[in-house]
Design a protein around this motif. Sequence first.
Motif, PDB file in Angstrom:
ATOM      1  N   ASN A  94       0.797  -1.246  -0.010  1.00  0.00           N
ATOM      2  CA  ASN A  94      -0.133  -0.097  -0.043  1.00  0.00           C
ATOM      3  C   ASN A  94       0.924   1.206  -0.147  1.00  0.00           C
ATOM      4  O   ASN A  94       2.187   1.198   0.241  1.00  0.00           O
ATOM      5  CB  ASN A  94      -1.073   0.082   1.223  1.00  0.00           C
ATOM      6  N   TRP A  95       0.159   2.502  -0.277  1.00  0.00           N
ATOM      7  CA  TRP A  95       0.939   3.648  -0.163  1.00  0.00           C
ATOM      8  C   TRP A  95       0.431   4.287   1.202  1.00  0.00           C
ATOM      9  O   TRP A  95      -0.637   4.863   1.308  1.00  0.00           O
ATOM     10  CB  TRP A  95       0.698   4.684  -1.233  1.00  0.00           C
ATOM     11  N   HIS A  96       1.397   4.288   2.100  1.00  0.00           N
ATOM     12  CA  HIS A  96       1.301   4.853   3.555  1.00  0.00           C
ATOM     13  C   HIS A  96       2.673   5.257   3.915  1.00  0.00           C
ATOM     14  O   HIS A  96       3.224   4.370   4.285  1.00  0.00           O
ATOM     15  CB  HIS A  96       0.346   3.990   4.501  1.00  0.00           C
ATOM     16  N   SER A  97       2.936   6.512   3.876  1.00  0.00           N
ATOM     17  CA  SER A  97       4.494   6.879   4.247  1.00  0.00           C
ATOM     18  C   SER A  97       4.755   6.707   5.596  1.00  0.00           C
ATOM     19  O   SER A  97       3.820   7.017   6.529  1.00  0.00           O
ATOM     20  CB  SER A  97       4.620   8.340   4.026  1.00  0.00           C
ATOM     21  N   GLU A 128       8.637   8.685  -2.774  1.00  0.00           N
ATOM     22  CA  GLU A 128       7.108   8.493  -2.360  1.00  0.00           C
ATOM     23  C   GLU A 128       6.120   9.296  -2.945  1.00  0.00           C
ATOM     24  O   GLU A 128       4.999   8.956  -3.553  1.00  0.00           O
ATOM     25  CB  GLU A 128       6.899   8.586  -0.808  1.00  0.00           C
ATOM     26  N   THR A 178       5.995   8.454  -6.511  1.00  0.00           N
ATOM     27  CA  THR A 178       5.041   7.200  -6.821  1.00  0.00           C
ATOM     28  C   THR A 178       3.528   7.189  -6.551  1.00  0.00           C
ATOM     29  O   THR A 178       2.745   6.722  -7.166  1.00  0.00           O
ATOM     30  CB  THR A 178       5.666   6.035  -5.679  1.00  0.00           C
ATOM     31  N   TYR A 179       3.232   8.263  -5.499  1.00  0.00           N
ATOM     32  CA  TYR A 179       1.837   8.406  -5.040  1.00  0.00           C
ATOM     33  C   TYR A 179       1.202   8.980  -6.438  1.00  0.00           C
ATOM     34  O   TYR A 179       0.103   8.398  -6.852  1.00  0.00           O
ATOM     35  CB  TYR A 179       2.001   9.202  -4.078  1.00  0.00           C
ATOM     36  N   GLN A 223       5.764   1.570  -2.386  1.00  0.00           N
ATOM     37  CA  GLN A 223       5.388   3.107  -2.170  1.00  0.00           C
ATOM     38  C   GLN A 223       6.538   4.125  -2.586  1.00  0.00           C
ATOM     39  O   GLN A 223       6.170   5.371  -2.879  1.00  0.00           O
ATOM     40  CB  GLN A 223       5.089   3.356  -0.927  1.00  0.00           C
TER      41      GLN A 223
END
Length: 373
Positions: free
Chosen positions: A52-55, A66, A69-70, A344
């Motif tokens: 998942n994308w969650h920094s 990031e 990429t987002y 991410q």
Amino acid sequence: MSKHVVVIGAGVLGCTSALCLSKEGYEVTIVARDLPTDLDSQGFASPWAGANWHSFWNDLRTNAWEEATYLKLKSLIPTGLVMKIPSKRYFLEDVSDDIEAEWYRDLVEDFRVIPKEELPEGVKSGCASTILSLAPATYLPWLEDQLRLAGVKLIRRRVESISEAANGMPGVAKADVVVNCTGLGAKSLGGVLDQDVEPIRGQVCLVRAPHVKTDMGIKGYTDGSCYIIPRPDGNVVLGGCQEVGSWDLSVHVDRAETILKRAYALCPELSHGQGWENIPVLRHNVGLRPSRKGGARVEREIVHVPHRSPAAPWKMTESSSLTEKASRPIGLVHAYGIGPAGYQSSWGIAQNVTTLVHDHFTEFPALICSSKL
């Protein structure tokens, strides 16, 4: 004259870097022991990632990767490969000031600090936002399809050294630049031997729960964290642990039970309120995140590789003229050691790699190999 780049490693960083390089007109070959569709392989981390994308970093270089990429992943939402999901992240300590200062609060949608009265029992602080999620089981085959459509060759072969990748092999021409995306393999790869590389063992439960649509997590446990990550395919990943330095690929039953109990306490909907024992588990997965002391290595250098010998290359120095008859200089770009943030950060790192390769050819145009045989 074509410029040939050999990428070692076919995880999410290697594949994404190869795709970006091919779109810039380079001739690209990926050489790897494990290919993107080897979804049952424990030899690389990409099939087992939360994805998942969650920094969770606070570092300018990583945050730039990031952010890029987002934006790319967000553009893939119409394909069905990526989906938006609401997210709630909780902390067992009061980190409200840190949450207020999160670097990505203006990047993602719906970011807010969760008021105290909305926090679960035992939780001291939290934040909510809308993040992105993908499923490696569909995303990695899509990446491979994109690579083949772009004309990138994928060769299954174990590579022992930079020299071996540079000097050509059956089906692979000599390289002008080698891109090292070997992850944990950088620890033993001839010409690199990076002893700062270390694994972070992760164990997760993959469960079937298409009705669960919210990403959730709790940080602050002494033995790891709890996270629930829904995917576009209706499966949900439950984790987790972060065991630095462990190479153990076996499933620990006690850890699996802890994961399921914590996830159920946070989200009883996983089993429609029927207890943690009734969560529909599809499989238990263990993977090794490719981390590195001091952070990811993304940089370029010039090395000399022997014309024929697979021995390790050496860096160009003032005394390099002593070896010129027996060797040739090539560009070497490194991209490994990002740990649990591979997906991410993948498109941002790939763009960085592409820039480094471009800079190499701009600075050293005479190093393009005249013979690819």
